[in-house]
Motif scaffolding. Structure first.
Motif, PDB file in Angstrom:
ATOM      1  N   ALA A  27       0.813  -1.222  -0.149  1.00 29.70           N
ATOM      2  CA  ALA A  27       0.156   0.035  -0.101  1.00 29.70           C
ATOM      3  C   ALA A  27       0.937   1.080   0.104  1.00 29.70           C
ATOM      4  O   ALA A  27       0.460   2.201  -0.571  1.00 29.70           O
ATOM      5  N   LEU A  28       1.921   1.005   0.440  1.00 28.86           N
ATOM      6  CA  LEU A  28       2.935   2.207   0.427  1.00 28.86           C
ATOM      7  C   LEU A  28       3.537   2.855  -0.913  1.00 28.86           C
ATOM      8  O   LEU A  28       3.969   3.919  -0.932  1.00 28.86           O
ATOM      9  N   ARG A  29       3.257   1.936  -2.048  1.00 29.07           N
ATOM     10  CA  ARG A  29       3.703   2.089  -3.250  1.00 29.07           C
ATOM     11  C   ARG A  29       2.556   2.734  -3.981  1.00 29.07           C
ATOM     12  O   ARG A  29       2.894   3.221  -5.129  1.00 29.07           O
ATOM     13  N   VAL A  30       1.422   2.706  -3.608  1.00 32.83           N
ATOM     14  CA  VAL A  30       0.238   3.253  -4.278  1.00 32.83           C
ATOM     15  C   VAL A  30      -0.333   4.358  -3.598  1.00 32.83           C
ATOM     16  O   VAL A  30      -0.421   4.727  -2.723  1.00 32.83           O
ATOM     17  N   THR A  31      -0.988   5.192  -4.614  1.00 35.11           N
ATOM     18  CA  THR A  31      -1.738   6.485  -4.063  1.00 35.11           C
ATOM     19  C   THR A  31      -3.093   6.447  -4.562  1.00 35.11           C
ATOM     20  O   THR A  31      -3.364   5.933  -5.629  1.00 35.11           O
ATOM     21  N   GLY A  32      -4.093   7.425  -4.127  1.00 36.43           N
ATOM     22  CA  GLY A  32      -5.146   7.652  -4.731  1.00 36.43           C
ATOM     23  C   GLY A  32      -6.066   6.479  -4.663  1.00 36.43           C
ATOM     24  O   GLY A  32      -6.226   5.823  -3.678  1.00 36.43           O
ATOM     25  N   PRO A  33      -6.791   6.343  -5.663  1.00 41.95           N
ATOM     26  CA  PRO A  33      -7.867   5.144  -5.835  1.00 41.95           C
ATOM     27  C   PRO A  33      -7.121   3.687  -5.687  1.00 41.95           C
ATOM     28  O   PRO A  33      -7.885   2.789  -5.321  1.00 41.95           O
ATOM     29  N   TYR A  34      -5.888   3.836  -6.143  1.00 37.93           N
ATOM     30  CA  TYR A  34      -5.336   2.495  -5.947  1.00 37.93           C
ATOM     31  C   TYR A  34      -5.193   1.986  -4.442  1.00 37.93           C
ATOM     32  O   TYR A  34      -5.144   0.888  -4.225  1.00 37.93           O
ATOM     33  N   LEU A  35      -4.834   3.021  -3.582  1.00 40.40           N
ATOM     34  CA  LEU A  35      -4.888   2.631  -2.115  1.00 40.40           C
ATOM     35  C   LEU A  35      -6.087   2.075  -1.574  1.00 40.40           C
ATOM     36  O   LEU A  35      -6.094   1.166  -0.803  1.00 40.40           O
ATOM     37  N   ALA A  36      -7.234   2.555  -2.064  1.00 38.72           N
ATOM     38  CA  ALA A  36      -8.637   2.245  -1.835  1.00 38.72           C
ATOM     39  C   ALA A  36      -8.593   0.906  -1.967  1.00 38.72           C
ATOM     40  O   ALA A  36      -9.263  -0.027  -1.586  1.00 38.72           O
ATOM     41  N   MET A  37      -8.310   0.463  -3.505  1.00 38.95           N
ATOM     42  CA  MET A  37      -8.537  -0.805  -3.887  1.00 38.95           C
ATOM     43  C   MET A  37      -7.636  -1.982  -3.110  1.00 38.95           C
ATOM     44  O   MET A  37      -8.292  -3.053  -2.983  1.00 38.95           O
ATOM     45  N   VAL A  38      -6.454  -1.461  -2.739  1.00 42.29           N
ATOM     46  CA  VAL A  38      -5.683  -2.398  -1.976  1.00 42.29           C
ATOM     47  C   VAL A  38      -6.132  -2.647  -0.756  1.00 42.29           C
ATOM     48  O   VAL A  38      -6.460  -3.679  -0.309  1.00 42.29           O
ATOM     49  N   THR A  39      -6.921  -1.640   0.019  1.00 42.16           N
ATOM     50  CA  THR A  39      -7.392  -1.684   1.442  1.00 42.16           C
ATOM     51  C   THR A  39      -8.621  -2.551   1.188  1.00 42.16           C
ATOM     52  O   THR A  39      -9.025  -3.635   2.086  1.00 42.16           O
ATOM     53  N   LEU A  40      -9.645  -2.377  -0.016  1.00 47.53           N
ATOM     54  CA  LEU A  40     -10.760  -3.020   0.049  1.00 47.53           C
ATOM     55  C   LEU A  40     -10.565  -4.603  -0.392  1.00 47.53           C
ATOM     56  O   LEU A  40     -11.255  -5.495   0.167  1.00 47.53           O
ATOM     57  N   ALA A  41      -9.579  -5.041  -1.340  1.00 44.42           N
ATOM     58  CA  ALA A  41      -9.249  -5.950  -1.822  1.00 44.42           C
ATOM     59  C   ALA A  41      -8.512  -6.859  -0.446  1.00 44.42           C
ATOM     60  O   ALA A  41      -9.025  -8.268  -0.273  1.00 44.42           O
ATOM     61  N   PHE A  42      -7.805  -6.212   0.229  1.00 42.41           N
ATOM     62  CA  PHE A  42      -7.402  -7.213   1.615  1.00 42.41           C
ATOM     63  C   PHE A  42      -8.479  -7.435   2.414  1.00 42.41           C
ATOM     64  O   PHE A  42      -8.662  -8.706   2.914  1.00 42.41           O
ATOM     65  N   GLY A  43      -9.577  -6.637   2.514  1.00 42.36           N
ATOM     66  CA  GLY A  43     -10.602  -6.967   3.598  1.00 42.36           C
ATOM     67  C   GLY A  43     -11.379  -7.922   2.833  1.00 42.36           C
ATOM     68  O   GLY A  43     -12.022  -9.053   3.406  1.00 42.36           O
ATOM     69  N   THR A  44     -11.545  -8.053   1.535  1.00 44.32           N
ATOM     70  CA  THR A  44     -12.268  -9.005   0.657  1.00 44.32           C
ATOM     71  C   THR A  44     -11.594 -10.521   0.964  1.00 44.32           C
ATOM     72  O   THR A  44     -12.257 -11.646   1.340  1.00 44.32           O
ATOM     73  N   ILE A  45     -10.179 -10.399   0.757  1.00 41.12           N
ATOM     74  CA  ILE A  45      -9.424 -11.954   1.164  1.00 41.12           C
ATOM     75  C   ILE A  45      -9.676 -12.162   2.410  1.00 41.12           C
ATOM     76  O   ILE A  45      -9.934 -13.277   2.511  1.00 41.12           O
ATOM     77  N   VAL A  46      -9.533 -11.361   3.633  1.00 42.06           N
ATOM     78  CA  VAL A  46      -9.553 -11.725   4.778  1.00 42.06           C
ATOM     79  C   VAL A  46     -11.207 -12.473   4.993  1.00 42.06           C
ATOM     80  O   VAL A  46     -11.135 -13.599   5.686  1.00 42.06           O
TER      81      VAL A  46
END
Length: 74
Positions: A27-46
């Protein structure tokens, strides 16, 4: 799982910190909407892992409750 309460608290803090660090690395490598996508994807995987790990969480059936009338007759 049978762990003492005062041992489980620090273990859960360390586990949460570990998962936070794992999520923060990409997540440190991305910004903006991509950061939101990483966060949502992690929640979905969990969520998927919790549903599929029936040996640990009893899967999706663990959250089902019985009605009061059926438990009162037992």
């Amino acid at each position: 799982m049978g762990a003492p309460f005062w041992l489980a608290i620090p273990a859960s803090i360390l586990g949460a910190a570990l998962f936070g660090a794992i999520l923060a690395l990409p997540a440190l490598r991305v910004t903006g909407p991509y950061l939101a996508m990483v966060t949502l994807a992690f929640g979905t995987i969990v969520q998927i892992l919790i549903n599929e790990m029936s040996f640990l969480t009893k899967g999706r059936w663990a959250s089902r409750s019985t009605s009061p009338s059926s438990s009162a007759t037992n």
